[in-house]
Design a protein around this motif. Structure first.
Motif, PDB file in Angstrom:
ATOM      1  N   ARG A  32     -12.130  13.507  13.169  1.00  0.00           N
ATOM      2  CA  ARG A  32     -11.378  12.830  13.805  1.00  0.00           C
ATOM      3  C   ARG A  32     -11.367  11.225  12.788  1.00  0.00           C
ATOM      4  O   ARG A  32     -12.181  12.056  11.751  1.00  0.00           O
ATOM      5  CB  ARG A  32     -13.091  11.352  14.456  1.00  0.00           C
ATOM      6  CG  ARG A  32     -13.336  11.722  15.771  1.00  0.00           C
ATOM      7  CD  ARG A  32     -14.967  10.619  16.553  1.00  0.00           C
ATOM      8  NE  ARG A  32     -14.722   9.515  16.340  1.00  0.00           N
ATOM      9  CZ  ARG A  32     -15.700   9.079  15.964  1.00  0.00           C
ATOM     10  NH1 ARG A  32     -16.983   9.528  15.760  1.00  0.00           N
ATOM     11  NH2 ARG A  32     -15.739   7.532  15.673  1.00  0.00           N
ATOM     12  N   VAL A  33     -10.969  10.716  12.166  1.00  0.00           N
ATOM     13  CA  VAL A  33     -10.584   9.509  11.342  1.00  0.00           C
ATOM     14  C   VAL A  33     -11.304   8.406  11.324  1.00  0.00           C
ATOM     15  O   VAL A  33     -11.843   7.574  11.982  1.00  0.00           O
ATOM     16  CB  VAL A  33      -9.022   9.022  11.364  1.00  0.00           C
ATOM     17  CG1 VAL A  33      -8.842   7.625   9.994  1.00  0.00           C
ATOM     18  CG2 VAL A  33      -8.566   9.818  11.243  1.00  0.00           C
ATOM     19  N   THR A  34     -12.431   8.342  10.616  1.00  0.00           N
ATOM     20  CA  THR A  34     -13.561   7.018  10.219  1.00  0.00           C
ATOM     21  C   THR A  34     -13.427   6.350   9.954  1.00  0.00           C
ATOM     22  O   THR A  34     -14.029   4.736  10.085  1.00  0.00           O
ATOM     23  CB  THR A  34     -15.207   8.065   9.851  1.00  0.00           C
ATOM     24  OG1 THR A  34     -15.132   8.729   9.484  1.00  0.00           O
ATOM     25  CG2 THR A  34     -15.776   8.953  11.449  1.00  0.00           C
ATOM     26  N   ILE A  35     -12.992   6.874   8.517  1.00  0.00           N
ATOM     27  CA  ILE A  35     -13.362   5.466   7.986  1.00  0.00           C
ATOM     28  C   ILE A  35     -11.500   5.831   6.896  1.00  0.00           C
ATOM     29  O   ILE A  35     -11.359   6.779   6.592  1.00  0.00           O
ATOM     30  CB  ILE A  35     -14.749   5.379   6.457  1.00  0.00           C
ATOM     31  CG1 ILE A  35     -15.715   5.522   7.427  1.00  0.00           C
ATOM     32  CG2 ILE A  35     -13.919   4.391   5.389  1.00  0.00           C
ATOM     33  CD1 ILE A  35     -17.635   5.290   6.698  1.00  0.00           C
ATOM     34  N   SER A  36     -11.736   4.440   6.958  1.00  0.00           N
ATOM     35  CA  SER A  36      -9.902   4.471   6.224  1.00  0.00           C
ATOM     36  C   SER A  36      -9.971   3.179   4.977  1.00  0.00           C
ATOM     37  O   SER A  36     -11.101   2.309   5.283  1.00  0.00           O
ATOM     38  CB  SER A  36      -8.997   4.077   6.413  1.00  0.00           C
ATOM     39  OG  SER A  36      -8.959   2.931   7.523  1.00  0.00           O
ATOM     40  N   ALA A  37      -9.514   2.994   3.819  1.00  0.00           N
ATOM     41  CA  ALA A  37      -9.218   1.840   2.556  1.00  0.00           C
ATOM     42  C   ALA A  37      -7.598   2.831   2.170  1.00  0.00           C
ATOM     43  O   ALA A  37      -7.625   3.064   2.246  1.00  0.00           O
ATOM     44  CB  ALA A  37     -10.332   1.734   2.259  1.00  0.00           C
ATOM     45  N   ALA A  38      -7.220   0.907   1.418  1.00  0.00           N
ATOM     46  CA  ALA A  38      -6.030   1.239   0.441  1.00  0.00           C
ATOM     47  C   ALA A  38      -6.734   1.980  -1.118  1.00  0.00           C
ATOM     48  O   ALA A  38      -5.412   1.943  -1.363  1.00  0.00           O
ATOM     49  CB  ALA A  38      -5.505   0.033   0.393  1.00  0.00           C
ATOM     50  N   SER A  39      -7.711   2.520  -1.409  1.00  0.00           N
ATOM     51  CA  SER A  39      -8.043   2.827  -2.752  1.00  0.00           C
ATOM     52  C   SER A  39      -8.989   3.503  -2.233  1.00  0.00           C
ATOM     53  O   SER A  39      -9.866   3.518  -1.728  1.00  0.00           O
ATOM     54  CB  SER A  39      -7.924   1.381  -3.905  1.00  0.00           C
ATOM     55  OG  SER A  39      -9.137   1.102  -3.994  1.00  0.00           O
ATOM     56  N   VAL A  63       0.664  -1.425   0.140  1.00  0.00           N
ATOM     57  CA  VAL A  63       0.123   0.184   0.065  1.00  0.00           C
ATOM     58  C   VAL A  63       1.082   1.176   0.211  1.00  0.00           C
ATOM     59  O   VAL A  63       1.652   1.325   1.210  1.00  0.00           O
ATOM     60  CB  VAL A  63      -0.617  -0.299   1.182  1.00  0.00           C
ATOM     61  CG1 VAL A  63      -1.732   1.797   1.302  1.00  0.00           C
ATOM     62  CG2 VAL A  63      -1.829  -1.121   1.095  1.00  0.00           C
ATOM     63  N   GLN A  64       0.759   1.747  -1.081  1.00  0.00           N
ATOM     64  CA  GLN A  64       1.252   3.530  -0.701  1.00  0.00           C
ATOM     65  C   GLN A  64       1.225   4.525  -0.753  1.00  0.00           C
ATOM     66  O   GLN A  64       1.031   5.834  -0.782  1.00  0.00           O
ATOM     67  CB  GLN A  64       2.424   3.343  -3.016  1.00  0.00           C
ATOM     68  CG  GLN A  64       3.173   1.957  -3.005  1.00  0.00           C
ATOM     69  CD  GLN A  64       4.146   1.217  -2.292  1.00  0.00           C
ATOM     70  OE1 GLN A  64       5.012   3.192  -1.588  1.00  0.00           O
ATOM     71  NE2 GLN A  64       4.199   0.738  -1.462  1.00  0.00           N
ATOM     72  N   GLU A  65      -0.494   4.282  -1.018  1.00  0.00           N
ATOM     73  CA  GLU A  65      -1.430   5.425  -0.162  1.00  0.00           C
ATOM     74  C   GLU A  65      -2.441   5.452   0.756  1.00  0.00           C
ATOM     75  O   GLU A  65      -2.920   4.493   0.067  1.00  0.00           O
ATOM     76  CB  GLU A  65      -1.438   6.391  -1.605  1.00  0.00           C
ATOM     77  CG  GLU A  65      -2.362   7.429  -0.858  1.00  0.00           C
ATOM     78  CD  GLU A  65      -2.397   8.583  -2.700  1.00  0.00           C
ATOM     79  OE1 GLU A  65      -2.426  10.001  -2.453  1.00  0.00           O
ATOM     80  OE2 GLU A  65      -2.262   8.016  -3.441  1.00  0.00           O
ATOM     81  N   CYS A  66      -3.540   5.690   1.171  1.00  0.00           N
ATOM     82  CA  CYS A  66      -4.350   5.058   2.509  1.00  0.00           C
ATOM     83  C   CYS A  66      -5.013   6.296   2.010  1.00  0.00           C
ATOM     84  O   CYS A  66      -4.261   7.817   2.014  1.00  0.00           O
ATOM     85  CB  CYS A  66      -3.644   4.866   3.973  1.00  0.00           C
ATOM     86  SG  CYS A  66      -5.577   4.506   4.516  1.00  0.00           S
TER      87      CYS A  66
END
Length: 334
Positions: free
Chosen positions: A155-162, A114-117
């Motif tokens: 807040r950071v609520t949701i994250s993903a790799a793309s 993963v290069q960018e989140c």
């Protein structure tokens, strides 16, 4: 799409003819809703009854997710380029400190490919008034009432790799929010019912004590204060009884399903977005004369809560290494 078209799309009813969504997405969301609302499983044909409402909500949520625009890459130069970000976080370090606390962001970068989140930042707008100085022509006015803009509860609520995955995750959470409107409304009603019943019990005990006091003295000796206390207790009990009668009762399963589906079929009544644009001067002071720097941000609102400011953002692995030094030992995979 111009602003009028955008607003029209968000406030017009969404009909299921337009909600043509992949069946796998609909099925997965139906499964999630049923897992959170197991009472619905007892209703014959519950899945078929939910398919069109979920599809409708999914189409609406997808259109709303398109309002986010491209993600803001969180790097130190962003604080110089975009006047919104010094209002969200006073310094880049303040933002990075928040990101450091997010286990989801850190877990995403544990995958060395993963290069960018990508992630969703949520916060609430806060405006307050101060007395300051204002320049009008060559005259400096003091004691001028000014409105200051700031943001809180970041807040950071949701994250993903793309980008594709973060969009899908946001869409899914919006649908789940809609599915939870009725349960949350009932939960709040039950919470209020418990509070009112507790108050009623205390008032009844107080009234009983006052009545005993009244009986211990002759009627002509009852003080105006005691009469007033009795009257207020009776009035308060009547008010509580009226509030209890107005609270919704837990519905039967069929009615419960119908209420949940009604919200999903009319998502525009429960979620709205607005692109807020304003001008701010130094220290976040709002300008009605369109002086200073222009900022824009997306706000999401629902009837039962304060509006949320939403920012779609991203972190590169290089920036992540500044936040989590232990990532420096991980080589970049091409």
């Amino acid at each position: 799409m111009n602003i009028l078209q955008r607003i029209q799309r968000l406030i017009s009813p969404v009909h299921h003819d337009a909600a043509i969504c992949p069946s796998a997405d609909v099925d997965r969301l139906v499964d999630r809703i049923l897992a959170e609302l197991p009472l619905l499983l007892s209703i014959p044909g519950h899945r078929q009854k939910m398919t069109i409402p979920v599809s409708t909500a999914l189409a609406f949520a997808g259109a709303l997710a398109d309002e986010f625009g491209p993600p803001k890459r969180m790097e130190k130069s962003l604080w110089r380029r975009d006047p919104l970000f010094p209002l969200l976080f006073a310094t880049p370090q303040e933002g990075f400190d928040l990101f450091r606390e997010s286990h989801d962001l850190r877990a995403t970068f544990a995958d060395q490919t993963v290069q960018e989140c990508f992630f969703l930042l949520t916060m609430q707008r806060h405006e307050f008034e101060i007395l300051g100085s204002d320049l009008q022509g060559e005259m400096v006015l003091h004691g001028v009432l000014q409105t200051v803009l700031s943001f809180e509860h970041q807040r950071v609520t949701i994250s993903a790799a793309s980008q594709t995955c973060i969009r899908a995750a946001v869409v899914e959470e919006l649908v789940m929010h809609l599915a939870g409107v009725v349960p949350e409304r009932l939960r709040r009603a039950e919470e209020l019912r418990r509070t009112l019943l507790e108050s009623e019990t205390l008032l009844e005990a107080q009234q009983h004590t006052l009545e005993l006091t009244r009986k211990e003295v002759r009627t002509m000796d009852v003080s105006p204060t005691l009469r007033d206390q009795l009257r207020r207790a009776r009035n308060e009990l009547s008010r509580i009884d009226a509030q209890l009668a107005a609270l919704p009762q837990p519905p039967e399963p069929e009615t419960y399903l119908a209420q949940v589906c009604d919200v999903l079929m009319h998502p525009q009544d429960h979620i709205k977005t607005e692109m807020v644009t304003m001008h701010v001067e130094e220290f976040g002071i709002k300008s009605d004369r369109k002086e200073g720097k222009e900022i824009s941000f997306l706000e999401l609102s629902s009837p039962d809560s304060r509006p949320l400011t939403l920012v779609l953002a991203s972190l590169t692995r290089d920036t992540a290494r500044q936040i989590w030094p232990e990532l420096k030992g991980h080589p970049i995979q091409s």
